[in-house]
Design a protein around this motif. Sequence first.
Motif, short mmCIF file in Angstrom:
data_model
loop_
_atom_site.label_atom_id
_atom_site.label_comp_id
_atom_site.label_asym_id
_atom_site.label_seq_id
_atom_site.Cartn_x
_atom_site.Cartn_y
_atom_site.Cartn_z
N GLN A 1 0.63 -0.53 0.17
CA GLN A 1 0.52 -0.03 -0.36
C GLN A 1 0.84 1.22 0.06
OE1 GLN A 1 -2.23 0.49 3.69
NE2 GLN A 1 -3.34 2.14 2.23
N ARG A 2 1.54 0.97 1.06
CA ARG A 2 2.97 2.53 0.91
C ARG A 2 3.55 2.72 -0.14
NH1 ARG A 2 0.64 4.27 4.28
NH2 ARG A 2 0.90 3.63 6.99
N ASN A 3 3.93 1.49 -0.96
CA ASN A 3 4.74 1.99 -2.41
C ASN A 3 3.08 2.26 -3.57
OD1 ASN A 3 7.05 0.41 -1.17
ND2 ASN A 3 6.43 -2.01 -1.94
N TYR A 4 2.60 2.14 -3.23
CA TYR A 4 1.62 2.11 -4.31
C TYR A 4 1.49 3.73 -3.95
CZ TYR A 4 -2.81 2.22 -7.12
OH TYR A 4 -3.84 3.11 -7.87
N GLN A 5 1.04 4.32 -2.60
CA GLN A 5 0.58 5.93 -2.67
C GLN A 5 2.34 5.96 -3.12
OE1 GLN A 5 0.40 5.59 1.67
NE2 GLN A 5 -1.80 5.03 1.25
N ALA A 6 3.66 5.76 -3.26
CA ALA A 6 4.64 6.25 -3.04
C ALA A 6 4.35 6.38 -4.83
CB ALA A 6 5.72 6.45 -2.76
N ASN A 7 4.27 5.59 -5.36
CA ASN A 7 4.45 5.60 -6.73
C ASN A 7 3.51 7.16 -7.92
OD1 ASN A 7 6.62 3.68 -8.31
ND2 ASN A 7 5.19 2.43 -6.88
N ALA A 8 2.13 7.11 -6.73
CA ALA A 8 1.76 7.90 -6.78
C ALA A 8 1.78 9.30 -6.62
CB ALA A 8 0.04 7.72 -6.15
N GLN A 9 2.37 9.43 -5.59
CA GLN A 9 2.97 10.48 -4.90
C GLN A 9 3.95 11.32 -6.36
OE1 GLN A 9 1.54 12.52 -3.27
NE2 GLN A 9 3.03 14.20 -4.03
N THR A 10 5.36 10.33 -6.96
CA THR A 10 5.39 10.18 -7.96
C THR A 10 5.17 10.82 -9.90
OG1 THR A 10 7.07 8.88 -7.56
CG2 THR A 10 7.08 9.51 -9.59
N ILE A 11 3.67 10.21 -9.83
CA ILE A 11 2.81 11.37 -11.01
C ILE A 11 2.32 12.22 -10.81
CG2 ILE A 11 1.53 10.47 -11.97
CD1 ILE A 11 1.88 7.35 -11.57
N LYS A 12 1.88 12.87 -9.34
CA LYS A 12 1.37 13.92 -9.43
C LYS A 12 2.63 14.69 -8.81
CE LYS A 12 -0.70 16.16 -4.94
NZ LYS A 12 -1.32 16.22 -3.17
N THR A 13 3.88 14.61 -8.36
CA THR A 13 5.14 15.30 -8.53
C THR A 13 5.22 16.18 -10.58
OG1 THR A 13 5.71 14.54 -6.84
CG2 THR A 13 7.62 15.36 -8.05
N GLU A 14 5.24 14.64 -11.46
CA GLU A 14 5.88 14.82 -12.47
C GLU A 14 4.62 15.71 -13.05
OE1 GLU A 14 7.80 14.23 -14.06
OE2 GLU A 14 9.14 13.00 -12.61
N ASP A 15 3.67 15.62 -12.65
CA ASP A 15 2.32 16.50 -13.04
C ASP A 15 1.84 17.88 -13.09
OD1 ASP A 15 -0.36 16.55 -14.64
OD2 ASP A 15 -0.87 17.73 -12.23
N GLN A 16 2.97 18.55 -11.84
CA GLN A 16 3.42 19.11 -11.25
C GLN A 16 3.55 20.29 -11.77
OE1 GLN A 16 3.79 18.68 -6.85
NE2 GLN A 16 1.70 19.19 -7.06
N VAL A 17 5.33 19.89 -11.84
CA VAL A 17 6.16 19.55 -13.52
C VAL A 17 6.29 20.15 -14.27
CG1 VAL A 17 8.96 18.61 -13.94
CG2 VAL A 17 7.29 18.62 -11.32
N LEU A 18 5.67 19.09 -15.03
CA LEU A 18 4.96 19.18 -16.44
C LEU A 18 4.03 20.65 -16.53
CD1 LEU A 18 4.94 18.21 -19.59
CD2 LEU A 18 2.60 16.98 -18.80
N GLN A 19 2.97 21.13 -15.65
CA GLN A 19 2.49 22.82 -15.60
C GLN A 19 2.62 23.76 -15.22
OE1 GLN A 19 -1.21 22.07 -15.89
NE2 GLN A 19 -0.71 23.97 -16.75
N THR A 20 3.70 23.16 -14.42
CA THR A 20 5.23 24.51 -14.60
C THR A 20 5.92 24.91 -15.96
OG1 THR A 20 5.64 23.55 -11.87
CG2 THR A 20 6.91 24.97 -13.31
N LEU A 21 6.39 24.15 -16.97
CA LEU A 21 6.69 24.20 -18.60
C LEU A 21 5.88 24.83 -19.01
CD1 LEU A 21 8.96 20.82 -18.27
CD2 LEU A 21 9.51 23.15 -18.04
N VAL A 22 4.80 23.63 -18.61
CA VAL A 22 3.20 24.90 -20.00
C VAL A 22 2.90 26.30 -19.15
CG1 VAL A 22 1.08 24.03 -20.03
CG2 VAL A 22 1.95 22.50 -19.83
N ASN A 23 3.11 26.42 -17.87
CA ASN A 23 2.45 27.56 -17.42
C ASN A 23 4.17 29.30 -18.41
OD1 ASN A 23 0.25 27.44 -16.27
ND2 ASN A 23 1.01 26.91 -14.21
N LEU A 24 5.14 28.47 -18.80
CA LEU A 24 5.88 28.88 -19.62
C LEU A 24 5.59 29.64 -20.73
CD1 LEU A 24 9.03 26.92 -18.06
CD2 LEU A 24 7.95 29.15 -16.90
N ARG A 25 5.17 30.67 -20.76
CA ARG A 25 4.45 30.93 -22.15
C ARG A 25 4.34 32.30 -22.50
NH1 ARG A 25 -1.31 31.08 -22.57
NH2 ARG A 25 -2.28 29.98 -20.62
#
Length: 479
Positions: free
Chosen positions: A455-479
């Motif tokens: 369960q902890r592994n699943y939550q940690a991997n979900a957090q990885t995706i969430k963090t990558e999503d936030q990084v990608l959103q930051t790049l999209v906002n650079l316009r």
Amino acid sequence: MGFQQGLSGLSAASQQLDVIGNNIANAGTVGFKSSQAQFSDVYANSLNGASANAIGIGVRVAGVEQQFTQGNVSTTSNPLDIAINGNGFFRMTTNGAVTYSRNGQFQLDKNGYIVNSQGSQLTGYAANTNGVLSTGSPVPININTADLAPNQTSTINAVMNFNSTLNVPGTVLPVTTPPVITPTAFDPTNATTYNSSTSTTVYDSLGNSHVVQTYYVKVDPATIPAQAALTPPTLTRPASAWTVYATVDGSLFDNGNGGQITIPIAPSTSVVPVPLATAGFNNLGSLVGVYNTSVAGTWSSASFSATSPNAFKMGVPVPTIAVSPINTNSAPPLAIKFDLTNSTQYGSPYSVSTMKQDGFASGKLSSFNTGKDGTIVGSYTNGQTKVLGQVVLANFTDPNGLQSLGGNQWGETAASGQALVGSPAVGALGTLTSSATEDSNTDLTGDLVRMITAQRNYQANAQTIKTEDQVLQTLVNLR
């Protein structure tokens, strides 16, 4: 971007939870073997070869391996339940298709075959009507519930002590030296004409029982012939002897014509008892042989055979409709060996240490159980037992190569190797326990801990995706 790693981690953790959940769900399944998810890292292939600085692209489930460790053995009230202790699988067959199982919950079907809850038949070695196993190819085990055929008596083994202090019947009292003996004819209805008596039950070919009563009369030592008068003279001359008479179902019989009811010899109308044999002893009380003394004044060997020198033939005449009766006055006699080996003559009261015969009546199957070696032994109402079959086990070079088929069964594959079939307790094969089953080997405590980790592994991997999503959103906002 790290979405791939996160997604692969979610997939792997989800599959691990599936494996753990399946283990827990089958914690009460008899013979179940728990599984363990095994993982491996994943790297992308490159035309230029591997890089020392390559970053992995995630994780994958390398395999789900079953743990073929021993489960606890629990007792049951069903004699057909069988638990395996050690290596091996039950070999089952369904319409010719062979499968393998560790679930030993069995019952009899309407045709007498041992089956599991899915109707698959347990296989092993069949036994013939005499209880002899045919150890060829395993076949479905069928429990023969027919009556056990009777066995006609062929041997009686008797171990007795004859009281050396007793007087010869007819001895005049008070006893003088030498004693005065009035010859007394043996009469089974007159206890003063014999010294000792015992009885045993014998059986004819149909299992009919008949009581044979044997009587022992001490011989006047003065009547024992001299060594030279024995036939042949090389026979051992006894120091003392006891003459044996017998009745069957109350009728006096002798070995005339191989065995017959004793009848008067014309013109006399009186029955003259004829001894079956005479047992001789030396001065140390040891049995030295059996003698034929039916002809007055003549002693010859009455040994049943060269290998049974202390046994004599007893032709027991029993009027019966049996196909092979013990003997009748009108049928060829069948000799019963009456063996006195190890009998003694000491100065102690008459006693019978052993009186065994090998015949028995017919019997009905009352119960059966399975031994450690897989032998199924039936017990019958006449006290006899008989082998009904033998369970076999199968083992594999790589049990993890077996294909799970559901229903607590596995199938053979090329990865598992060919089934190695044999008797339990032989070689690497385990032993069997009757009226018991093997519990699931699921480790509930361990699986619950592993569930928390997954369960902890699943939550940690979900957090990885969430963090990558936030990084990608930051790049999209650079316009």
